[in-house]
Enzyme design. Structure first.
Site, PDB file in Angstrom:
ATOM      1  N   LEU A   1     -46.767  76.748 -39.015  1.00  0.00           N
ATOM      2  CA  LEU A   1     -45.445  77.186 -39.439  1.00  0.00           C
ATOM      3  C   LEU A   1     -45.543  78.020 -40.710  1.00  0.00           C
ATOM      4  O   LEU A   1     -46.470  77.869 -41.507  1.00  0.00           O
ATOM      5  CB  LEU A   1     -44.553  75.968 -39.712  1.00  0.00           C
ATOM      6  CG  LEU A   1     -44.424  74.939 -38.601  1.00  0.00           C
ATOM      7  CD1 LEU A   1     -43.530  73.781 -39.065  1.00  0.00           C
ATOM      8  CD2 LEU A   1     -43.877  75.552 -37.322  1.00  0.00           C
ATOM      9  N   CYS A   2     -44.563  78.918 -40.903  1.00  0.00           N
ATOM     10  CA  CYS A   2     -44.404  79.644 -42.152  1.00  0.00           C
ATOM     11  C   CYS A   2     -45.622  80.529 -42.431  1.00  0.00           C
ATOM     12  O   CYS A   2     -45.987  81.362 -41.624  1.00  0.00           O
ATOM     13  CB  CYS A   2     -44.133  78.635 -43.264  1.00  0.00           C
ATOM     14  SG  CYS A   2     -43.577  79.319 -44.833  1.00  0.00           S
ATOM     15  N   ILE A   3     -46.307  80.324 -43.552  1.00  0.00           N
ATOM     16  CA  ILE A   3     -47.478  81.108 -43.910  1.00  0.00           C
ATOM     17  C   ILE A   3     -48.771  80.532 -43.343  1.00  0.00           C
ATOM     18  O   ILE A   3     -49.821  81.195 -43.348  1.00  0.00           O
ATOM     19  CB  ILE A   3     -47.595  81.240 -45.459  1.00  0.00           C
ATOM     20  CG1 ILE A   3     -48.642  82.294 -45.864  1.00  0.00           C
ATOM     21  CG2 ILE A   3     -47.905  79.875 -46.081  1.00  0.00           C
ATOM     22  CD1 ILE A   3     -48.350  83.690 -45.355  1.00  0.00           C
TER      23      ILE A   3
END
Length: 222
Positions: free
Chosen positions: A138-140
Site C-alpha cells: 500500500l501507499c509508498i
C-alpha cells in the site's frame, strides 16, 4: 473439519506515518484481514529506525527507536522479528505504507531509484515469490517491489504522483495511475498494490483500498 483460515503476514515498519508504518493503513489492513476470515501475523525488522520524527511538529527528534519495538505498538505486542519469517507458514504477505516503508524497510525516501532493501525484507519477499504466493503493498510500499521485481516488469501503482511513478518505472516497473480504493493486480507475479495515502485520502478511502487489496490477495492465494 473446516478449512483453516488463511494466514497473511503483515510487515510493519514502526509506528507513525513520518518515520514508521502509517497507522491508519496498518489498522485498516488488519481489520480487512479479520473481516475476511483470515489470520494476520505481524512481522517487523529488528533494526534502528532511520530517524525519529515528532509527529506534532514534524521535526526530527534527537532520539533513537527500534522498528520492531515500535511496530509492537500497532500489533499489541504480537509481532515477530522478520528474520524469523517462514514463507511456508503463511499464504500471503502485505506491506502497509507510511514513510517507514521507504525509510526503514528500504531507503527509497533518501535515495530514490538507487535505494537498497533491508536484507530481511528482501529475503521474505523473494521467499514468497519463489513459493508462488501473493504479495501486497500500500501507499509508498510498492517501491520495495519495484526495486526487487523491476527487472521482471512488475505491474503496480502508487497513485498519481508523476515523480515517484517515474522513479519506479526507471527500475523497470510498469506503473498505472489509480484513484481512491483502486488496485493494480499483477497476476503473473501475484502482486497487488493500492495508493492509499499517496493520494489525499479520507480514512474511509484508506479502508477501501486496504480491503480491496486484501480481498485480491486472498483470491490469488486460494
Amino acid at each position: 473439519m473446516a478449512d483453516k483460515p488463511l494466514r497473511i503476514a503483515v510487515v510493519l515498519s514502526g509506528c507513525g506515518v513520518y518515520d514508521g508504518a502509517e497507522i491508519h493503513e496498518a489498522v485498516c489492513t488488519l481489520l480487512a484481514i479479520s473481516r475476511a476470515g483470515a489470520e494476520a501475523v505481524c512481522f517487523a525488522p529488528n533494526v534502528p529506525q532511520a530517524h525519529v520524527v515528532n509527529h506534532l511538529t514534524g521535526e526530527e527528534a534527537a532520539e533513537t527507536r527500534n522498528v520492531l519495538a515500535e511496530s509492537a505498538r500497532i500489533a499489541r505486542g504480537k509481532v515477530a522479528d522478520l528474520a524469523t519469517f517462514d514463507a511456508a507458514a503463511v499464504d500471503a504477505l502485505i506491506f502497509p505504507g507510511g514513510f517507514g516503508a521507504a525509510k526503514n524497510l528500504c531507503d527509497f525516501a533518501f535515495k530514490g531509484a538507487d535505494c537498497t532493501v533491508n536484507p530481511d525484507v528482501e529475503k521474505a519477499v523473494r521467499a514468497m515469490r519463489d513459493a508462488g504466493k501473493p504479495i501486497g503493498a500500500l501507499c509508498i510500499a510498492p517501491a520495495i517491489l519495484a526495486k526487487l521485481f523491476g527487472a521482471e516488469g512488475v505491474e503496480l501503482t502508487i497513485g498519481s504522483d508523476a515523480g515517484t511513478a517515474a522513479a519506479l518505472e526507471s527500475l523497470g516497473a510498469k506503473h498505472s495511475v489509480t484513484g481512491h480504493g483502486e488496485i493494480v493486480t499483477d497476476r503473473r507475479l501475484k502482486v497487488v498494490t493500492s495508493p492509499c495515502y499517496m493520494l489525499d485520502a479520507s480514512l474511509a478511502q484508506i479502508a477501501e483500498g486496504a480491503e480491496n487489496t486484501v480481498r485480491a490477495l486472498i483470491g490469488l492465494a486460494r
